[in-house]
Design an enzyme around this catalytic site. Structure first.
Site, short mmCIF file in Angstrom:
data_model
loop_
_atom_site.label_atom_id
_atom_site.label_comp_id
_atom_site.label_asym_id
_atom_site.label_seq_id
_atom_site.Cartn_x
_atom_site.Cartn_y
_atom_site.Cartn_z
N HIS A 39 0.84 -1.20 0.00
CA HIS A 39 0.00 0.00 0.00
C HIS A 39 0.87 1.24 0.00
O HIS A 39 1.97 1.25 0.55
CB HIS A 39 -0.96 0.02 1.20
CG HIS A 39 -0.29 -0.22 2.52
ND1 HIS A 39 0.08 -1.48 2.94
CD2 HIS A 39 0.07 0.63 3.51
CE1 HIS A 39 0.64 -1.39 4.14
NE2 HIS A 39 0.66 -0.12 4.50
N HIS B 22 0.78 5.12 1.29
CA HIS B 22 0.10 6.11 2.11
C HIS B 22 0.12 7.45 1.36
O HIS B 22 1.19 7.89 0.91
CB HIS B 22 0.83 6.34 3.43
CG HIS B 22 0.86 5.14 4.34
ND1 HIS B 22 0.00 4.98 5.39
CD2 HIS B 22 1.67 4.05 4.35
CE1 HIS B 22 0.27 3.86 6.02
NE2 HIS B 22 1.29 3.26 5.42
P1 DGP Z 1 1.59 0.25 7.49
O1 DGP Z 1 1.87 0.38 8.95
O2 DGP Z 1 2.50 1.10 6.60
O3 DGP Z 1 1.56 -1.20 7.07
O4 DGP Z 1 0.13 0.87 7.29
C1 DGP Z 1 -1.04 0.15 7.50
C2 DGP Z 1 -2.16 1.14 7.64
O5 DGP Z 1 -3.39 0.44 7.50
C3 DGP Z 1 -2.22 1.85 9.00
O6 DGP Z 1 -1.98 3.24 8.81
C4 DGP Z 1 -3.62 1.61 9.49
C5 DGP Z 1 -4.35 1.07 8.28
N1 DGP Z 1 -5.36 0.08 8.59
C6 DGP Z 1 -5.18 -1.07 9.28
N2 DGP Z 1 -6.32 -1.76 9.34
C7 DGP Z 1 -7.25 -1.05 8.64
C8 DGP Z 1 -8.63 -1.25 8.35
O7 DGP Z 1 -9.27 -2.23 8.73
N3 DGP Z 1 -9.24 -0.29 7.59
C9 DGP Z 1 -8.58 0.81 7.15
N4 DGP Z 1 -9.28 1.69 6.43
N5 DGP Z 1 -7.29 1.04 7.42
C10 DGP Z 1 -6.62 0.12 8.16
#
Ligand code: DGP
Length: 140
Positions: free
Chosen positions: A102, A104
């Site tokens: 992903h 950001h």
């Molecule tokens: P990273 O730490 O770079 O792997 O970022 C993962 C991101 O994913 C973190 O900023 C929070 C987001 N995240 C985790 N679970 C969910 C979810 O269930 N829904 C959404 N919308 N975001 C999520």
């Protein structure tokens, strides 16, 4: 399509878990981050499950980057942040917590003190050159 039944982002892609969906095309999805570092924090993901930058095919990282660009342009117009970072983590040492690639899209406020800012200072030329030689050798 490549998917992982235990992956939270795969469940968002399939619609099994809800999200604030901003954009979707045939290969990618963009939705609001549930733990925003700043207001307007968005994630752009490939629909297929690829763990990280090492695994994801070139065409899909390109498609995800295009979606992130589209979101960044919209967020810039909509929210007027002081800046936007595109951030991407690979591995626990880089604080990757969801192992589905992903990007950001992270709007910034001047002096928001997010830990992302490491504060540039001159490096040691010998150390820089040593890393350069090692990475260059892998590039061939
Ligand atoms: P990273 O730490 O770079 O792997 O970022 C993962 C991101 O994913 C973190 O900023 C929070 C987001 N995240 C985790 N679970 C969910 C979810 O269930 N829904 C959404 N919308 N975001 C999520």
């Amino acid at each position: 399509m490549r998917t992982d039944p235990d992956c939270i982002f795969c469940k968002i892609v399939s619609g099994d878990i809800p999200c604030f969906k901003l954009f979707e095309d045939s290969h990618t999805l963009a939705f609001m981050d549930i733990n925003p570092a700043n207001p307007g924090h968005v994630l752009a993901v490939p629909k297929e499950h690829w763990e990280d930058v090492y695994a994801i095919p070139d065409s899909l990282i390109a498609a995800t980057a295009q979606t992130a660009k589209r979101i960044a342009e919209a967020a810039n117009k909509a929210l007027h942040p002081d800046g936007i970072n595109l951030v991407q983590a690979n591995g626990p040492g880089a604080a990757q917590s969801v192992f589905h690639f992903h990007l950001h899209v992270l709007p910034r406020v001047k002096d928001d003190a997010l830990k992302l800012n490491w504060g540039p200072k001159p490096g040691d030329i010998g150390d820089i050159e040593a890393s350069f030689e090692k990475i260059k050798a892998q590039l061939g």
